[in-house]
Enzyme design. Structure first.
Site, mmCIF file in Angstrom:
data_model
loop_
_atom_site.group_PDB
_atom_site.id
_atom_site.type_symbol
_atom_site.label_atom_id
_atom_site.label_comp_id
_atom_site.label_asym_id
_atom_site.label_seq_id
_atom_site.Cartn_x
_atom_site.Cartn_y
_atom_site.Cartn_z
ATOM 1 N N ARG A 133 33.464 64.118 36.438
ATOM 2 C CA ARG A 133 33.284 62.703 35.507
ATOM 3 C C ARG A 133 32.498 61.807 36.382
ATOM 4 N NH1 ARG A 133 39.559 63.024 33.484
ATOM 5 N NH2 ARG A 133 39.129 64.173 31.764
ATOM 6 N N ARG A 139 35.074 37.995 42.487
ATOM 7 C CA ARG A 139 34.286 37.357 41.607
ATOM 8 C C ARG A 139 32.892 36.423 41.942
ATOM 9 N NH1 ARG A 139 39.325 34.377 40.315
ATOM 10 N NH2 ARG A 139 40.388 35.823 39.087
ATOM 11 N N ASP A 187 34.547 35.845 51.672
ATOM 12 C CA ASP A 187 33.657 34.555 51.282
ATOM 13 C C ASP A 187 33.451 33.395 52.038
ATOM 14 O OD1 ASP A 187 36.224 33.830 50.398
ATOM 15 O OD2 ASP A 187 35.424 33.594 48.285
ATOM 16 N N SER A 238 41.840 25.953 50.053
ATOM 17 C CA SER A 238 42.792 25.346 50.915
ATOM 18 C C SER A 238 42.385 24.292 51.967
ATOM 19 C CB SER A 238 43.473 26.601 51.488
ATOM 20 O OG SER A 238 44.214 27.260 50.622
ATOM 21 N N LYS A 291 28.723 67.124 41.110
ATOM 22 C CA LYS A 291 30.011 67.099 40.163
ATOM 23 C C LYS A 291 30.625 65.850 39.966
ATOM 24 C CE LYS A 291 30.397 71.763 40.677
ATOM 25 N NZ LYS A 291 29.366 72.269 39.878
ATOM 26 N N HIS A 292 30.144 64.767 40.505
ATOM 27 C CA HIS A 292 30.794 63.570 40.042
ATOM 28 C C HIS A 292 30.051 62.360 40.717
ATOM 29 C CE1 HIS A 292 32.307 64.047 44.418
ATOM 30 N NE2 HIS A 292 31.711 62.713 44.470
ATOM 31 N N ARG A 315 49.605 27.528 44.122
ATOM 32 C CA ARG A 315 48.435 26.690 43.919
ATOM 33 C C ARG A 315 48.900 25.356 43.722
ATOM 34 N NH1 ARG A 315 45.561 31.736 42.961
ATOM 35 N NH2 ARG A 315 43.912 31.912 44.474
ATOM 36 N N VAL A 361 53.126 30.314 65.384
ATOM 37 C CA VAL A 361 54.382 29.911 65.868
ATOM 38 C C VAL A 361 54.713 30.150 67.472
ATOM 39 C CG1 VAL A 361 56.778 30.342 65.753
ATOM 40 C CG2 VAL A 361 55.311 29.867 63.557
ATOM 41 N N HIS A 399 45.464 43.871 41.681
ATOM 42 C CA HIS A 399 46.098 43.348 42.966
ATOM 43 C C HIS A 399 46.576 44.489 43.835
ATOM 44 C CE1 HIS A 399 46.137 40.064 40.146
ATOM 45 N NE2 HIS A 399 46.292 39.218 41.406
ATOM 46 N N ASP A 442 38.756 28.756 50.953
ATOM 47 C CA ASP A 442 37.978 27.473 50.993
ATOM 48 C C ASP A 442 38.773 26.235 50.292
ATOM 49 O OD1 ASP A 442 37.624 28.706 48.629
ATOM 50 O OD2 ASP A 442 35.299 28.346 48.320
ATOM 51 N N GLU A 496 27.389 56.056 44.301
ATOM 52 C CA GLU A 496 26.312 56.302 43.707
ATOM 53 C C GLU A 496 25.664 54.950 43.782
ATOM 54 O OE1 GLU A 496 28.458 58.707 43.289
ATOM 55 O OE2 GLU A 496 27.361 60.039 44.412
ATOM 56 N N THR A 534 41.808 35.379 53.348
ATOM 57 C CA THR A 534 41.242 35.619 52.071
ATOM 58 C C THR A 534 40.598 37.003 51.972
ATOM 59 O OG1 THR A 534 39.896 35.377 50.151
ATOM 60 C CG2 THR A 534 39.350 34.393 52.105
ATOM 61 N N ASP A 576 38.578 38.146 50.108
ATOM 62 C CA ASP A 576 36.892 38.191 49.556
ATOM 63 C C ASP A 576 36.080 38.165 50.697
ATOM 64 O OD1 ASP A 576 38.065 38.227 46.943
ATOM 65 O OD2 ASP A 576 38.229 36.302 46.552
ATOM 66 N N GLY A 611 45.391 32.088 47.325
ATOM 67 C CA GLY A 611 45.394 33.601 47.403
ATOM 68 C C GLY A 611 45.836 33.977 48.476
HETATM 69 P P1 ADP Z 1 42.079 29.401 48.263
HETATM 70 O O1 ADP Z 1 42.365 28.368 49.273
HETATM 71 O O2 ADP Z 1 42.347 30.895 48.079
HETATM 72 O O3 ADP Z 1 40.412 29.345 47.977
HETATM 73 P P2 ADP Z 1 42.446 27.650 45.911
HETATM 74 O O4 ADP Z 1 41.028 27.159 45.435
HETATM 75 O O5 ADP Z 1 43.247 27.896 44.453
HETATM 76 O O6 ADP Z 1 42.601 28.728 46.685
HETATM 77 O O7 ADP Z 1 43.164 26.303 46.666
HETATM 78 C C1 ADP Z 1 44.430 26.226 47.120
HETATM 79 C C2 ADP Z 1 44.914 25.035 46.774
HETATM 80 O O8 ADP Z 1 44.503 24.182 47.715
HETATM 81 C C3 ADP Z 1 44.917 24.325 45.671
HETATM 82 O O9 ADP Z 1 45.973 24.812 44.776
HETATM 83 C C4 ADP Z 1 44.899 22.741 45.881
HETATM 84 O O10 ADP Z 1 46.373 22.599 46.425
HETATM 85 C C5 ADP Z 1 44.365 22.715 47.418
HETATM 86 N N1 ADP Z 1 42.963 22.124 46.952
HETATM 87 C C6 ADP Z 1 42.009 23.031 46.592
HETATM 88 N N2 ADP Z 1 40.860 22.251 46.503
HETATM 89 C C7 ADP Z 1 41.184 20.868 46.725
HETATM 90 C C8 ADP Z 1 40.558 19.448 47.089
HETATM 91 N N3 ADP Z 1 39.178 19.354 46.542
HETATM 92 N N4 ADP Z 1 41.382 18.507 47.511
HETATM 93 C C9 ADP Z 1 42.557 18.760 47.688
HETATM 94 N N5 ADP Z 1 43.295 19.879 47.766
HETATM 95 C C10 ADP Z 1 42.525 21.029 47.253
#
Ligand code: ADP
Length: 319
Positions: A162, A171, A129, A105, A214-215, A72, A24, A249, A103, A187, A125, A127, A11
């Site tokens: 409202r 998620r 997370d 990636s 009021k809202h 992905r 770079v 999005h 995570d 709230e 990301t 999130d 993402g």
């Molecule tokens: P994010 O990096 O935002 O968490 P994804 O979970 O969709 O997004 O992972 C991005 C890409 O990383 C996946 O489409 C895949 O190419 C690669 N990837 C994810 N998990 C694995 C894994 N266990 N082993 C190898 N490549 C992975």
């Protein structure tokens, strides 16, 4: 090490461009050749690889999205996909890789490291997370997008008395909802990390109404459930005029905030330093405003923790 590569994967998040720029420029500063790999691991498999210059990253620090694009790629999860990726790295003489993403990636980066190609992960990301860092690149921008939207919703909510349910991204992690809720004086805040407290939400709405409010704004992280359904339940239970807005999005785009640009610049540059120090299979992060790095597998084995003191505070301030 003479040649390294950089890719963005999974993402996208505002600030990824600032991170690419930092990688770079820092690489060139250290006399390395730096290659940009487009479309994440898919582009690695396909050999979508070009050398980057100082000018390749000019005028991008302020832009959302990623100039290297993202994707992905299921194939990269397989041994065969990883072998194809490594062939491309060999072909271009690339000896190390910086992976900007979430995570998933980072798991890919781990696999390449295990196979002898040192990788460093940079957390990007919205999130927020990823364990091992207090903040991820893109979170602050997404948060600011959310609060700007809620400020506007608040105006119309007041005019029409409202109740609004606003669905935000998250998620599994409620960080966007929690921070936006505190920043916007919502709230109620509904996050996946806390049990659904529907009747408390209703009680609070009723108390507010009796005081002449009021809202009301209720922020719901997408992982909790469907905002439209939640809005219906409120209307049925409390008979308040309820509207629902799903921000979707919009939260992924936009010019990164100063905080995200600075974070991305610091983390991207640190990743290059780590690779030059011979480190591999690590992620960079920021904890207590200090740059840190952790073994990816150890960091990801931890659970991402939301700040429950902040959750408690938001409840105390919205009695
Ligand atoms: P994010 O990096 O935002 O968490 P994804 O979970 O969709 O997004 O992972 C991005 C890409 O990383 C996946 O489409 C895949 O190419 C690669 N990837 C994810 N998990 C694995 C894994 N266990 N082993 C190898 N490549 C992975």
């Amino acid at each position: 090490m003479k040649k390294i590569g950089v890719l963005t994967s999974g993402g996208d998040a505002p600030g990824m461009n600032a991170a690419i720029r930092a990688v770079v420029r820092k690489a060139i500063y250290h006399d390395l050749k730096i290659y940009g790999i487009r479309y994440g691991y898919q582009g690695l498999i396909d050999g979508n690889i070009t050398e980057m210059e100082l000018g390749s990253v000019g005028d991008i620090i302020q832009r959302g999205g990623t100039v290297l694009y993202s994707a992905r790629c299921e194939e990269f999860k397989t041994e065969e996909g990883q072998r194809k990726g490594i062939e491309q790295l060999k072909k271009h003489g690339i000896e190390g890789l910086i992976v900007i993403g979430g995570d998933g990636s980072f798991r890919g980066a781990e696999k390449l490291t295990e196979k002898g190609y040192p990788c460093i992960g940079v957390p990007g990301t919205i999130d927020n997370d990823i364990p091992g860092t207090d903040f991820t690149i893109g979170f602050d921008t997404a948060l600011n997008t959310v609060i700007q939207a809620i400020d506007k919703i608040r105006d119309t909510a007041t005019s029409h008395e409202r109740t609004y349910v606003v669905e935000v991204m998250g998620r599994h992690a409620g960080d966007i909802a929690l921070w936006a809720g505190l920043a916007d004086g919502a709230e109620s805040i509904l996050i996946p990390e806390q049990p659904d407290n529907f009747y408390e939400v209703i009680e609070k709405l009723k108390r507010g109404h009796e005081r002449g409010k009021k809202h009301s704004i209720i922020i719901l992280a997408e992982g909790v459930g469907n905002a439209v359904e939640y809005g219906k339940r409120i209307k049925e239970e409390a008979q308040f005029e309820t509207r629902v807005t799903v921000l979707g999005h919009t939260q992924r785009g936009g010019s990164p905030t100063a905080a995200d640009r600075v974070l991305a610049s610091r983390l991207g540059a640190r990743a290059v330093d780590l690779i030059l120090e011979g480190k591999a299979g690590r992620m960079v992060g920021i904890q207590n405003n200090v740059l840190v790095d952790h073994v990816i597998s150890e960091a990801l084995a931890q659970e991402h923790k939301i700040d429950l003191d902040m959750y408690k505070l938001s409840n105390e301030l919205s009695i």
